[in-house]
Design a protein around this motif. Structure first.
Motif, PDB file in Angstrom:
ATOM      1  N   THR A 107      36.099  57.744 -10.923  1.00 32.86           N
ATOM      2  CA  THR A 107      37.004  57.006 -10.468  1.00 32.86           C
ATOM      3  C   THR A 107      36.806  56.705  -9.012  1.00 32.86           C
ATOM      4  N   LEU A 108      36.176  57.367  -8.334  1.00 33.10           N
ATOM      5  CA  LEU A 108      35.750  57.237  -6.798  1.00 33.10           C
ATOM      6  C   LEU A 108      34.602  56.241  -6.923  1.00 33.10           C
ATOM      7  N   VAL A 109      33.771  56.501  -7.908  1.00 34.19           N
ATOM      8  CA  VAL A 109      32.438  55.466  -7.963  1.00 34.19           C
ATOM      9  C   VAL A 109      32.984  54.176  -8.490  1.00 34.19           C
ATOM     10  N   ASN A 110      33.901  53.937  -9.516  1.00 30.89           N
ATOM     11  CA  ASN A 110      34.301  52.397  -9.648  1.00 30.89           C
ATOM     12  C   ASN A 110      35.008  51.803  -8.597  1.00 30.89           C
ATOM     13  N   TYR A 111      35.797  52.712  -8.128  1.00 32.07           N
ATOM     14  CA  TYR A 111      36.348  52.148  -6.868  1.00 32.07           C
ATOM     15  C   TYR A 111      35.427  51.594  -5.892  1.00 32.07           C
ATOM     16  N   CYS A 112      34.638  52.466  -5.247  1.00 29.18           N
ATOM     17  CA  CYS A 112      33.460  51.934  -4.484  1.00 29.18           C
ATOM     18  C   CYS A 112      32.624  50.832  -4.756  1.00 29.18           C
ATOM     19  N   HIS A 113      32.433  50.654  -6.211  1.00 29.57           N
ATOM     20  CA  HIS A 113      31.599  49.698  -6.780  1.00 29.57           C
ATOM     21  C   HIS A 113      32.571  48.339  -6.827  1.00 29.57           C
ATOM     22  N   GLU A 114      33.762  48.181  -7.083  1.00 28.23           N
ATOM     23  CA  GLU A 114      34.374  47.214  -6.593  1.00 28.23           C
ATOM     24  C   GLU A 114      34.598  46.800  -5.304  1.00 28.23           C
ATOM     25  N   TYR A 164      42.893  54.488   1.817  1.00 27.77           N
ATOM     26  CA  TYR A 164      42.861  55.133   0.291  1.00 27.77           C
ATOM     27  C   TYR A 164      41.596  55.951   0.132  1.00 27.77           C
ATOM     28  N   LEU A 165      40.490  55.811   0.778  1.00 27.69           N
ATOM     29  CA  LEU A 165      39.380  56.731   0.531  1.00 27.69           C
ATOM     30  C   LEU A 165      39.631  58.054   1.490  1.00 27.69           C
ATOM     31  N   GLN A 166      40.359  57.818   2.620  1.00 28.02           N
ATOM     32  CA  GLN A 166      40.724  58.977   3.346  1.00 28.02           C
ATOM     33  C   GLN A 166      41.860  59.871   2.402  1.00 28.02           C
ATOM     34  N   GLN A 167      42.525  59.236   1.666  1.00 27.90           N
ATOM     35  CA  GLN A 167      43.339  60.193   0.719  1.00 27.90           C
ATOM     36  C   GLN A 167      42.499  60.852  -0.146  1.00 27.90           C
ATOM     37  N   GLN A 168      41.724  60.325  -0.786  1.00 28.15           N
ATOM     38  CA  GLN A 168      40.732  60.746  -1.827  1.00 28.15           C
ATOM     39  C   GLN A 168      39.964  62.034  -1.386  1.00 28.15           C
ATOM     40  N   LEU A 169      39.759  61.760   0.020  1.00 28.98           N
ATOM     41  CA  LEU A 169      38.884  62.664   0.760  1.00 28.98           C
ATOM     42  C   LEU A 169      39.750  63.799   0.901  1.00 28.98           C
ATOM     43  N   LEU A 170      41.034  63.801   1.018  1.00 25.97           N
ATOM     44  CA  LEU A 170      42.055  64.980   1.021  1.00 25.97           C
ATOM     45  C   LEU A 170      42.182  65.720  -0.321  1.00 25.97           C
ATOM     46  N   VAL A 171      42.068  64.907  -1.308  1.00 35.45           N
ATOM     47  CA  VAL A 171      42.204  65.296  -2.640  1.00 35.45           C
ATOM     48  C   VAL A 171      40.730  66.316  -3.078  1.00 35.45           C
ATOM     49  N   LEU A 172      39.425  65.731  -2.473  1.00 35.42           N
ATOM     50  CA  LEU A 172      38.369  66.559  -2.688  1.00 35.42           C
ATOM     51  C   LEU A 172      38.506  67.807  -1.831  1.00 35.42           C
ATOM     52  N   GLN A 173      39.039  67.768  -0.546  1.00 31.36           N
ATOM     53  CA  GLN A 173      38.868  68.924   0.076  1.00 31.36           C
ATOM     54  C   GLN A 173      39.838  69.947  -0.298  1.00 31.36           C
ATOM     55  N   GLN A 174      40.674  69.680  -1.084  1.00 28.85           N
ATOM     56  CA  GLN A 174      41.815  70.668  -1.918  1.00 28.85           C
ATOM     57  C   GLN A 174      41.124  71.054  -3.316  1.00 28.85           C
ATOM     58  N   GLY A 175      39.758  70.615  -3.501  1.00 25.07           N
ATOM     59  CA  GLY A 175      39.154  71.175  -4.688  1.00 25.07           C
ATOM     60  C   GLY A 175      39.579  70.447  -5.678  1.00 25.07           C
ATOM     61  N   ALA A 207      48.539  55.182  -9.564  1.00 30.50           N
ATOM     62  CA  ALA A 207      49.082  54.039  -9.343  1.00 30.50           C
ATOM     63  C   ALA A 207      48.325  53.178  -7.948  1.00 30.50           C
ATOM     64  N   ALA A 208      48.065  54.201  -7.057  1.00 33.55           N
ATOM     65  CA  ALA A 208      47.330  53.683  -5.949  1.00 33.55           C
ATOM     66  C   ALA A 208      46.204  53.028  -6.154  1.00 33.55           C
ATOM     67  N   TYR A 209      45.040  53.940  -7.060  1.00 33.27           N
ATOM     68  CA  TYR A 209      44.127  53.399  -7.487  1.00 33.27           C
ATOM     69  C   TYR A 209      44.348  51.734  -8.204  1.00 33.27           C
ATOM     70  N   LEU A 210      45.035  51.814  -9.147  1.00 34.31           N
ATOM     71  CA  LEU A 210      45.221  50.595 -10.029  1.00 34.31           C
ATOM     72  C   LEU A 210      45.606  49.370  -9.178  1.00 34.31           C
ATOM     73  N   HIS A 211      46.646  49.829  -8.179  1.00 35.83           N
ATOM     74  CA  HIS A 211      47.033  48.806  -7.233  1.00 35.83           C
ATOM     75  C   HIS A 211      45.965  48.327  -6.256  1.00 35.83           C
ATOM     76  N   ARG A 248      44.426  44.364  -6.008  1.00 29.85           N
ATOM     77  CA  ARG A 248      44.261  43.775  -4.733  1.00 29.85           C
ATOM     78  C   ARG A 248      42.864  43.023  -4.395  1.00 29.85           C
ATOM     79  N   PHE A 249      41.594  44.121  -4.985  1.00 30.04           N
ATOM     80  CA  PHE A 249      40.411  43.578  -4.874  1.00 30.04           C
ATOM     81  C   PHE A 249      40.097  42.270  -5.849  1.00 30.04           C
TER      82      PHE A 249
END
Length: 654
Positions: free
Chosen positions: A60-67, A96-107, A114-118, A122-123
């Motif tokens: 998910t993170l890879v695809n997001y960064c690619h777009e 959004y990337l900061q939010q995903q970083l928090l997800v990673l920090q929580q393991g 929905a945020a990802y698809l939104h 937008r892209f």
């Protein structure tokens, strides 16, 4: 490889890259295209995050960064204007990337929510030129090239992947004649790259455009692009790294500043080192005492050199934990920008003194207080543009955040040019909630301190920014826990200044030892101005005249109830914290020492104005005084005495 450790490294590196993205976003202005270094910095950071995320399977993170990369590439190719809408979209991506970083920090693992698809939608809406890799490319394919990638063995460690290169080239034209040639060494490491890649590309892009598309290829890897004439056969790829690399133009890189090298050290290892050095300091002081009793002059001289080395080791070890405040300050720029947008206010944050250093532990604990102060200044301090213009001010408000060294402390000042604080409203609110009595007469400083009371707020309505009376209470408690002090000064209609004073470190200090009664006290040497001796009869007043300056006199014996025997000649230690200077009355002066501060026992923590203890060279315990808290305690003590005298006088009159 320990994957848990590797993941932690990835999280830390991603956090640093996001800080770089945020800083670059704030420096971005409308109308800049591919020559803008800020866009290149953001592109490089996103590309690195994508490559590293791919190693851990975070699709998910890879695809997001690619777009996001596709969008940034358009800006670099001047196909998209870097305007306000574009910057807003990048800022949303940063959040959004900061939010995903928090997800990673929580393991946990980022998911397609929905945020990802939104964000992807937008892209797509913003994108106008770059074709999707899954869709056919309808471009005139007039150019045919042979591409050969000479990959470094460390390719995967540097966040790159040959598969990504093939997918990208397929999005730019027709790819054929793909050859992956292995080049194994005598041993096999699954984390290294043993492949070389060659292919033929039919595309509308020029050779220069292709070369520019791979400018972020890791330095140890090479790409050779050769044109292929129509009808001819591409030059076959010859395996083996021992062959000479084909001639290719070496791009001339612009001169850049030398990058600073940073060493990541686990904090608990540094804490252990500092504690061991602290024990060594104590042992050295004890040996020094024994040597002086034996009067071995030569040994004393030798030992003096050892003590100096120990002192240097201590300073070196402590410096490992010292970090500049600039990065912590810069993170607040995003908050100011975002809050300004949500409140329809124009606000500019100015930063100075970013090279001032603080202990890393203190910096981490300072984040919340600064966050609350900035939110408070943006919401309550800076007025809306219409109100500012009516008051004769510029439409844009200014916040100034600075740091500097002052009298052995670090002074952090946050000021705004907003509406200021209405003292009458604070007093009225405090009386209405029973915080003070209507008959109490408080000076401005005391009224400002009411702002730090739990639940106190003068806001008329609660918003998602502030208004619940929580922020300044958190600030006060956090700064107190750091043995610091926070103060407020304001001018109605002109602005407000919050000042935070903090000690440089919480571990070891250069101290000065004195005695009051049977107790040995340690004062931070950096706060001591001078030591004086006075006749006792001259010290009967609460104020002392020193060189035409009135200095408050604090009798430590009375303040702590030590019950000391008074000598005919008394010793004074003049200390200063910020603008406040006081004279401390003590019985005996011992001199300088290095004090290793240990936390107070839980039973002693209610004792005010004492920040910790230290083991002295004779085995006894010394108490480390907290000068800011001591001044505050003495002030409240004198105020209480004055109120008692007033009550007795009123009773006598009755």
């Amino acid at each position: 490889m320990d994957m848990a450790f590797a993941r932690q490294v990835f999280v830390e590196e991603t956090e640093e890259l996001l800080a770089l993205i945020g800083s670059s976003l704030l420096d971005e202005h409308s109308g800049k295209a591919k020559d803008d270094p800020q866009i290149n910095d953001i592109f490089r950071a996103v590309h690195t995050i994508k490559g590293s995320a791919a190693l851990f399977g975070f699709e998910t993170l890879v695809n997001y960064c690619h777009e996001l990369e596709n969008l940034l590439q358009q800006a670099r190719d001047a196909e998209l204007a870097v305007n306000q809408d574009f910057c807003q979209l990048l800022f949303e991506a940063y959040i959004y990337l900061q939010q995903q970083l928090l997800v990673l920090q929580q393991g946990e693992v980022p998911i397609e929510d929905a945020a990802y698809l939104h964000q992807l939608a937008r892209f797509k809406a913003m994108s106008v030129m770059v074709p999707d890799a899954t869709e056919p490319v309808n471009l005139a394919k007039d150019n045919r090239f042979s591409l050969v990638f000479y990959y470094s063995p460390q390719l995967f460690h540097e966040g790159a992947d040959p598969a990504e290169h093939i997918l990208f080239l397929q999005s730019q034209g027709e790819v054929s004649d793909i050859q992956l040639t292995p080049d194994f060494q005598s041993f096999f490491d699954p984390l290294l790259c043993y492949w070389q890649l060659s292919l033929t590309l039919q595309t509308s892009l020029s050779r220069e455009q292709l070369q520019a598309s791979f400018q972020f290829l890791p330095d140890a890897s090479r790409l050779d692009i050769q044109p292929v004439a129509e009808g001819s056969t591409p030059i076959p790829f010859i395996a083996g790294r021992e062959q000479a690399l084909p001639d290719m133009p070496t791009p001339i890189k612009p001169a850049t500043k030398t990058e600073a090298l940073f060493l990541k050290v686990e904090a608990k290892k540094l804490d252990l080192l500092i504690n061991l050095i602290g024990e060594l300091v104590t042992q050295g002081a004890s040996a020094d005492l024994q040597l002086r009793m034996k009067n071995y002059e030569q040994l004393e001289e030798t030992f003096s050199g050892i003590q100096q080395l120990v002192s240097d080791m201590r300073e070196s070890a402590l410096s490992l934990r010292m970090l500049p405040v600039a990065e912590s300050f810069r993170r607040l720029q995003h908050l100011v920008w975002d809050l300004g947008q949500s409140l329809d206010k124009q606000i500019m944050l100015k930063i100075s003194g970013g090279d001032t250093e603080l202990d890393k532990g203190m910096l981490d604990k300072l984040a919340d207080p600064l966050l609350h102060l900035v939110r408070n200044a943006v919401d309550h301090g800076i007025e809306p543009p219409a109100v500012r213009l009516k008051a004769g001010k510029s439409a844009a408000g200014t916040l100034t955040l600075s740091a500097a060294y002052e009298a052995g402390t670090v002074l952090i000042r946050l000021s705004d040019d907003g509406a200021g604080i209405n003292i009458a409203k604070i007093r009225e609110k405090a009386i209405s909630i029973g915080l003070i009595d209507a008959s109490q007469h408080l000076n401005d400083e005391a009224i400002y301190q009411l702002l730090f009371s739990p639940g106190f707020s003068t806001a008329k309505a609660v918003s998602n920014v502030s208004g619940r009376g929580v922020g300044l209470d958190v600030v006060k408690r956090s700064i107190d826990a750091l043995r610091g002090q926070v103060s407020v000064n304001s001018s109605l209609g002109l602005g407000t200044i919050f000042e935070i004073r903090l000690p440089l470190t919480l571990s070891i200090i250069d101290g000065f030892m004195c005695r009051v009664g049977n107790f040995k006290l340690i004062l931070p040497q950096s706060m001591i101005q001078e030591c004086l001796a006075f006749e006792q009869q001259k010290l009967q007043q609460q104020m002392l005249m020193l060189r035409n300056e009135l200095v408050p006199l604090i009798n430590l014996d009375e303040l702590f109830n030590f019950k000391a025997q008074r000598n005919a000649r008394q010793q004074l230690i003049v200390v200063q914290f910020g603008p406040t200077k006081v004279a401390l009355l003590v019985d005996e002066l011992f001199g300088e020492l290095q004090a290793v501060i240990k936390p107070l026992h839980p039973l002693l923590r209610p004792v005010k104005a004492v920040s910790g203890t230290t083991l002295l060279n004779d085995g006894s315990v010394g108490f480390v005084l907290d000068i800011p808290a001591l001044i505050q305690l003495a002030t409240s003590y004198e105020k209480h005495e004055l109120e008692e005298d007033t009550r007795w006088q009123e009773r006598a009159d009755d």
